[in-house]
Design an enzyme around this catalytic site. Structure first.
Site, PDB file in Angstrom:
ATOM      1  N   TYR A   1       0.880  -1.117   0.111  1.00  0.00           N
ATOM      2  CA  TYR A   1      -0.035   0.040  -0.008  1.00  0.00           C
ATOM      3  C   TYR A   1       0.822   1.356  -0.033  1.00  0.00           C
ATOM      4  CZ  TYR A   1      -4.612  -2.311   0.045  1.00  0.00           C
ATOM      5  OH  TYR A   1      -5.587  -2.905  -0.529  1.00  0.00           O
TER       6      TYR A   1
ATOM      7  N   GLN B   1     -14.614   4.702  -6.826  1.00  0.00           N
ATOM      8  CA  GLN B   1     -14.188   3.404  -6.156  1.00  0.00           C
ATOM      9  C   GLN B   1     -12.594   3.723  -5.945  1.00  0.00           C
ATOM     10  OE1 GLN B   1     -16.100  -0.323  -7.746  1.00  0.00           O
ATOM     11  NE2 GLN B   1     -16.107   1.148  -9.414  1.00  0.00           N
ATOM     12  N   ASN B   2     -12.027   4.700  -6.398  1.00  0.00           N
ATOM     13  CA  ASN B   2     -10.640   4.779  -6.449  1.00  0.00           C
ATOM     14  C   ASN B   2     -10.277   5.562  -5.227  1.00  0.00           C
ATOM     15  OD1 ASN B   2     -10.687   4.112  -9.079  1.00  0.00           O
ATOM     16  ND2 ASN B   2     -10.706   5.867 -10.010  1.00  0.00           N
ATOM     17  N   VAL B   3      -9.014   5.222  -4.773  1.00  0.00           N
ATOM     18  CA  VAL B   3      -8.517   5.573  -3.476  1.00  0.00           C
ATOM     19  C   VAL B   3      -7.300   6.554  -3.529  1.00  0.00           C
ATOM     20  CG1 VAL B   3      -9.138   3.410  -2.305  1.00  0.00           C
ATOM     21  CG2 VAL B   3      -6.937   3.705  -3.530  1.00  0.00           C
ATOM     22  N   ASP B   4      -7.092   7.087  -4.900  1.00  0.00           N
ATOM     23  CA  ASP B   4      -5.915   7.898  -5.204  1.00  0.00           C
ATOM     24  C   ASP B   4      -6.257   9.280  -5.115  1.00  0.00           C
ATOM     25  OD1 ASP B   4      -6.856   6.981  -8.565  1.00  0.00           O
ATOM     26  OD2 ASP B   4      -7.548   8.856  -7.607  1.00  0.00           O
TER      27      ASP B   4
ATOM     28  N   HIS C   1     -14.676   3.432  -1.318  1.00  0.00           N
ATOM     29  CA  HIS C   1     -13.587   2.430  -0.827  1.00  0.00           C
ATOM     30  C   HIS C   1     -12.467   3.203  -0.063  1.00  0.00           C
ATOM     31  CE1 HIS C   1     -15.041  -0.243  -4.083  1.00  0.00           C
ATOM     32  NE2 HIS C   1     -15.908  -0.301  -3.117  1.00  0.00           N
TER      33      HIS C   1
ATOM     34  N   CYS D   1      -5.026   4.563  12.623  1.00  0.00           N
ATOM     35  CA  CYS D   1      -4.374   3.733  13.737  1.00  0.00           C
ATOM     36  C   CYS D   1      -5.260   2.622  13.711  1.00  0.00           C
ATOM     37  CB  CYS D   1      -4.338   4.586  15.047  1.00  0.00           C
ATOM     38  SG  CYS D   1      -3.876   3.692  16.427  1.00  0.00           S
TER      39      CYS D   1
ATOM     40  N   THR E   1     -15.022   1.269 -14.937  1.00  0.00           N
ATOM     41  CA  THR E   1     -15.005   0.411 -13.808  1.00  0.00           C
ATOM     42  C   THR E   1     -15.318  -0.928 -14.696  1.00  0.00           C
ATOM     43  OG1 THR E   1     -15.806  -0.627 -11.693  1.00  0.00           O
ATOM     44  CG2 THR E   1     -17.432   0.997 -13.124  1.00  0.00           C
TER      45      THR E   1
ATOM     46  N   ASN F   1     -16.279   2.683 -21.163  1.00  0.00           N
ATOM     47  CA  ASN F   1     -15.169   1.758 -20.825  1.00  0.00           C
ATOM     48  C   ASN F   1     -14.441   1.503 -21.898  1.00  0.00           C
ATOM     49  OD1 ASN F   1     -13.902  -0.699 -20.010  1.00  0.00           O
ATOM     50  ND2 ASN F   1     -15.087  -0.573 -18.203  1.00  0.00           N
TER      51      ASN F   1
HETATM   52  C1  BV8 Z   1     -18.976  -5.289   1.466  1.00  0.00           C
HETATM   53  C2  BV8 Z   1      -9.980  -0.580  -1.924  1.00  0.00           C
HETATM   54  C3  BV8 Z   1     -20.161  -6.100   3.159  1.00  0.00           C
HETATM   55  C4  BV8 Z   1      -8.734  -1.346  -1.578  1.00  0.00           C
HETATM   56  C5  BV8 Z   1     -11.378  -2.175  -3.141  1.00  0.00           C
HETATM   57  C6  BV8 Z   1     -22.612  -8.348  -3.043  1.00  0.00           C
HETATM   58  C7  BV8 Z   1     -23.013  -7.334  -2.187  1.00  0.00           C
HETATM   59  C8  BV8 Z   1     -22.152  -7.047  -1.226  1.00  0.00           C
HETATM   60  C9  BV8 Z   1     -21.036  -7.435  -1.133  1.00  0.00           C
HETATM   61  C10 BV8 Z   1     -20.613  -8.482  -1.985  1.00  0.00           C
HETATM   62  C11 BV8 Z   1     -21.408  -8.983  -2.988  1.00  0.00           C
HETATM   63  N1  BV8 Z   1     -21.117  -9.830  -3.676  1.00  0.00           N
HETATM   64  C12 BV8 Z   1     -19.967 -10.082  -3.261  1.00  0.00           C
HETATM   65  C13 BV8 Z   1     -19.405  -9.241  -2.304  1.00  0.00           C
HETATM   66  C14 BV8 Z   1     -18.100  -9.103  -1.482  1.00  0.00           C
HETATM   67  C15 BV8 Z   1     -17.139  -8.043  -2.436  1.00  0.00           C
HETATM   68  C16 BV8 Z   1     -17.377  -8.237  -3.879  1.00  0.00           C
HETATM   69  O1  BV8 Z   1     -17.743  -7.270  -4.397  1.00  0.00           O
HETATM   70  N2  BV8 Z   1     -16.639  -8.906  -4.248  1.00  0.00           N
HETATM   71  C17 BV8 Z   1     -16.465  -9.160  -5.572  1.00  0.00           C
HETATM   72  C18 BV8 Z   1     -14.879  -9.423  -5.963  1.00  0.00           C
HETATM   73  C19 BV8 Z   1     -17.200 -10.076  -6.156  1.00  0.00           C
HETATM   74  N3  BV8 Z   1     -17.493  -6.727  -1.801  1.00  0.00           N
HETATM   75  C20 BV8 Z   1     -17.045  -6.516  -0.521  1.00  0.00           C
HETATM   76  O2  BV8 Z   1     -16.279  -7.131   0.106  1.00  0.00           O
HETATM   77  C21 BV8 Z   1     -17.465  -4.977  -0.049  1.00  0.00           C
HETATM   78  N4  BV8 Z   1     -17.525  -4.817   0.973  1.00  0.00           N
HETATM   79  O3  BV8 Z   1     -19.709  -5.440   0.718  1.00  0.00           O
HETATM   80  O4  BV8 Z   1     -19.120  -5.502   2.741  1.00  0.00           O
HETATM   81  C22 BV8 Z   1     -20.334  -6.068   4.608  1.00  0.00           C
HETATM   82  C23 BV8 Z   1     -21.424  -5.440   5.202  1.00  0.00           C
HETATM   83  C24 BV8 Z   1     -21.401  -5.059   6.550  1.00  0.00           C
HETATM   84  C25 BV8 Z   1     -20.283  -5.595   7.570  1.00  0.00           C
HETATM   85  C26 BV8 Z   1     -19.162  -6.315   6.961  1.00  0.00           C
HETATM   86  C27 BV8 Z   1     -19.158  -6.447   5.449  1.00  0.00           C
HETATM   87  C28 BV8 Z   1     -15.906  -4.083  -0.418  1.00  0.00           C
HETATM   88  C29 BV8 Z   1     -15.477  -3.997  -1.644  1.00  0.00           C
HETATM   89  C30 BV8 Z   1     -14.188  -2.794  -1.639  1.00  0.00           C
HETATM   90  C31 BV8 Z   1     -12.992  -3.555  -1.628  1.00  0.00           C
HETATM   91  N5  BV8 Z   1     -11.831  -2.569  -2.062  1.00  0.00           N
HETATM   92  N6  BV8 Z   1     -10.646  -1.209  -3.291  1.00  0.00           N
HETATM   93  C32 BV8 Z   1      -7.691  -1.330  -2.637  1.00  0.00           C
HETATM   94  O5  BV8 Z   1      -7.964  -0.273  -3.594  1.00  0.00           O
HETATM   95  O6  BV8 Z   1      -6.581  -1.782  -2.606  1.00  0.00           O
HETATM   96  S1  BV8 Z   1     -12.263  -2.628  -4.400  1.00  0.00           S
HETATM   97  C33 BV8 Z   1     -11.244  -2.855  -5.927  1.00  0.00           C
HETATM   98  O7  BV8 Z   1     -11.985  -3.120  -6.840  1.00  0.00           O
HETATM   99  C34 BV8 Z   1     -10.511  -1.566  -6.448  1.00  0.00           C
HETATM  100  O8  BV8 Z   1      -9.898  -0.722  -5.476  1.00  0.00           O
HETATM  101  C35 BV8 Z   1     -11.726  -0.908  -7.105  1.00  0.00           C
HETATM  102  O9  BV8 Z   1     -12.392  -0.206  -5.989  1.00  0.00           O
HETATM  103  C36 BV8 Z   1     -12.711  -2.028  -7.210  1.00  0.00           C
HETATM  104  C37 BV8 Z   1     -13.426  -2.005  -8.838  1.00  0.00           C
HETATM  105  O10 BV8 Z   1     -12.299  -2.178  -9.562  1.00  0.00           O
HETATM  106  P1  BV8 Z   1     -12.185  -1.248 -10.668  1.00  0.00           P
HETATM  107  O11 BV8 Z   1     -12.337   0.051 -10.248  1.00  0.00           O
HETATM  108  O12 BV8 Z   1     -13.565  -1.578 -11.655  1.00  0.00           O
HETATM  109  O13 BV8 Z   1     -11.033  -1.613 -11.408  1.00  0.00           O
HETATM  110  P2  BV8 Z   1     -10.612  -2.875 -12.588  1.00  0.00           P
HETATM  111  O14 BV8 Z   1      -9.252  -3.145 -12.520  1.00  0.00           O
HETATM  112  O15 BV8 Z   1     -11.519  -4.124 -12.113  1.00  0.00           O
HETATM  113  O16 BV8 Z   1     -11.281  -2.691 -13.896  1.00  0.00           O
HETATM  114  C38 BV8 Z   1     -10.781  -1.275 -14.631  1.00  0.00           C
HETATM  115  C39 BV8 Z   1     -11.872  -0.943 -15.738  1.00  0.00           C
HETATM  116  O17 BV8 Z   1     -11.351   0.415 -16.256  1.00  0.00           O
HETATM  117  C40 BV8 Z   1     -11.888  -2.018 -16.787  1.00  0.00           C
HETATM  118  O18 BV8 Z   1     -13.240  -2.386 -17.103  1.00  0.00           O
HETATM  119  C41 BV8 Z   1     -11.044  -1.532 -17.933  1.00  0.00           C
HETATM  120  O19 BV8 Z   1     -11.583  -2.003 -19.276  1.00  0.00           O
HETATM  121  C42 BV8 Z   1     -11.295  -0.126 -17.756  1.00  0.00           C
HETATM  122  N7  BV8 Z   1     -10.447   0.686 -18.204  1.00  0.00           N
HETATM  123  C43 BV8 Z   1      -9.102   0.762 -18.222  1.00  0.00           C
HETATM  124  N8  BV8 Z   1      -8.473   1.999 -18.820  1.00  0.00           N
HETATM  125  C44 BV8 Z   1      -9.586   2.679 -19.215  1.00  0.00           C
HETATM  126  C45 BV8 Z   1     -10.969   2.059 -18.666  1.00  0.00           C
HETATM  127  N9  BV8 Z   1     -11.984   2.536 -19.273  1.00  0.00           N
HETATM  128  C46 BV8 Z   1     -12.156   3.817 -19.630  1.00  0.00           C
HETATM  129  N10 BV8 Z   1     -10.899   4.592 -19.946  1.00  0.00           N
HETATM  130  C47 BV8 Z   1      -9.560   3.898 -19.804  1.00  0.00           C
HETATM  131  N11 BV8 Z   1      -8.461   4.615 -20.327  1.00  0.00           N
END
Ligand code: BV8
Length: 255
Positions: free
Chosen positions: A74, A112-115, A130, A138, A201, A226
């Site tokens: 991180y 969703q970005n953290v930057d 996020h 802490c 996204t 996208n």
């Molecule tokens: C939660 C921070 C509940 C950290 C991240 C249903 C309902 C609720 C939860 C779930 C559910 N099903 C599953 C879950 C669990 C889970 C989940 O969704 N899992 C997935 C994998 C299935 N969700 C969670 O755990 C969430 N918590 O719901 O908690 C709860 C309630 C009460 C008490 C306890 C718990 C928390 C999710 C947050 C996780 N943290 N980020 C860090 O950054 O390190 S998520 C992570 O993915 C990323 O950081 C980002 O925020 C997120 C999404 O990714 P994208 O931003 O879409 O990026 P990606 O690379 O995937 O895609 C990029 C896209 O851009 C591509 O499509 C590409 O084609 C496109 N692209 C590229 N270049 C360009 C472009 N488009 C346009 N122009 C360009 N130039």
């Protein structure tokens, strides 16, 4: 990057809608920051991190098991974000916000970005779904600390608030709840929006990925920007398959 005529025709229709929209919500993901040189979340990892899986590292379990590796990952990403600069996609979203507000409308940027690049680009109403990698907290007191723009000296970094505690990035990990304020605001604004953009996204992560469906069900005009098809592509009114840095300025030009 030149956009082909079919995309430009779609851009015309999106701009025409945006001229009349009064409650606009934009959801952004890692793709918006890709053109600022920040690796998208599901891009393959490189260098030191090539053997790691982001989805496994971005969890409380990984932090518990190996706080040194997780905080090193991180911190390297944090420094990358600080060194990056907003690209035209970020800048245009801030200008579209000003345009909508000047029309007497409401504009909400859910990211969703953290930057923090949206804030650095001038966006005002930003909801960090996020959290933020720029701030750390802490793990005992929950107090927030913004580290200087230099690498931490020790890993895991000791907390300045509690001698026995350590710092973690103030992001939402998989399995962690989103911040209450962010979640409530996202639901409220999406509930009443008349136009919803999903930009850069993969629409894989919930609950963030659910908002575009919610907007569509509430008859908002939905747009996806996208480079590729995503899981949301089939549910939006207009799909602009291009980079955000190329297509967002074309929309702004037509306002
Ligand atoms: C939660 C921070 C509940 C950290 C991240 C249903 C309902 C609720 C939860 C779930 C559910 N099903 C599953 C879950 C669990 C889970 C989940 O969704 N899992 C997935 C994998 C299935 N969700 C969670 O755990 C969430 N918590 O719901 O908690 C709860 C309630 C009460 C008490 C306890 C718990 C928390 C999710 C947050 C996780 N943290 N980020 C860090 O950054 O390190 S998520 C992570 O993915 C990323 O950081 C980002 O925020 C997120 C999404 O990714 P994208 O931003 O879409 O990026 P990606 O690379 O995937 O895609 C990029 C896209 O851009 C591509 O499509 C590409 O084609 C496109 N692209 C590229 N270049 C360009 C472009 N488009 C346009 N122009 C360009 N130039």
């Amino acid at each position: 990057m030149d956009l082909d005529s079919s995309i430009l025709r779609k851009v015309e229709s999106v701009a025409a809608r945006l001229l009349k929209a009064r409650h606009v919500v934009v959801l952004t993901g890692a793709g918006v920051s890709a053109e600022s040189g920040i690796r998208a979340f599901r891009d393959t990892m490189e260098g030191l991190w090539k053997d790691f899986d982001p989805a496994k590292l971005a969890t409380p379990e990984a932090f518990e098991a190996d706080p040194e590796t997780v905080t090193r990952w991180y911190d390297s990403r944090r420094l990358g974000c600080l060194a990056a600069t907003p690209n035209p996609g970020h800048l245009v979203l801030a200008q579209i916000e000003s345009f909508v507000r000047a029309q007497g409308g409401e504009f909400t940027l859910l990211t969703q970005n953290v930057d923090r690049l949206h804030q650095r680009a001038g966006s005002l109403e930003v909801v960090e779904l996020h959290g933020s990698i720029i701030e750390w907290r802490c793990n005992q007191t929950g107090n927030i600390f913004e580290p200087p723009p230099t690498p931490f000296e020790r890993f895991p970094p000791p907390s300045p608030f509690d001698s026995g505690a350590i710092l973690r990035p103030d992001v939402v990990w998989f399995g962690e709840a989103l911040p209450e304020y962010a979640l409530i605001t996202a639901f409220e604004r999406t509930e009443r929006c008349d136009m919803f953009f999903s930009v850069g996204t993969s629409s894989v992560v919930y609950p963030a990925a659910g908002f575009v469906q919610m907007a569509a069900q509430n008859c908002a005009f939905t747009v996806e920007v996208n480079k590729q098809e995503t899981l949301a592509s089939s549910s939006v009114d207009v799909q602009l398959q291009a980079s955000s840095a190329a297509v967002l300025p074309e929309i702004l030009k037509r306002l």
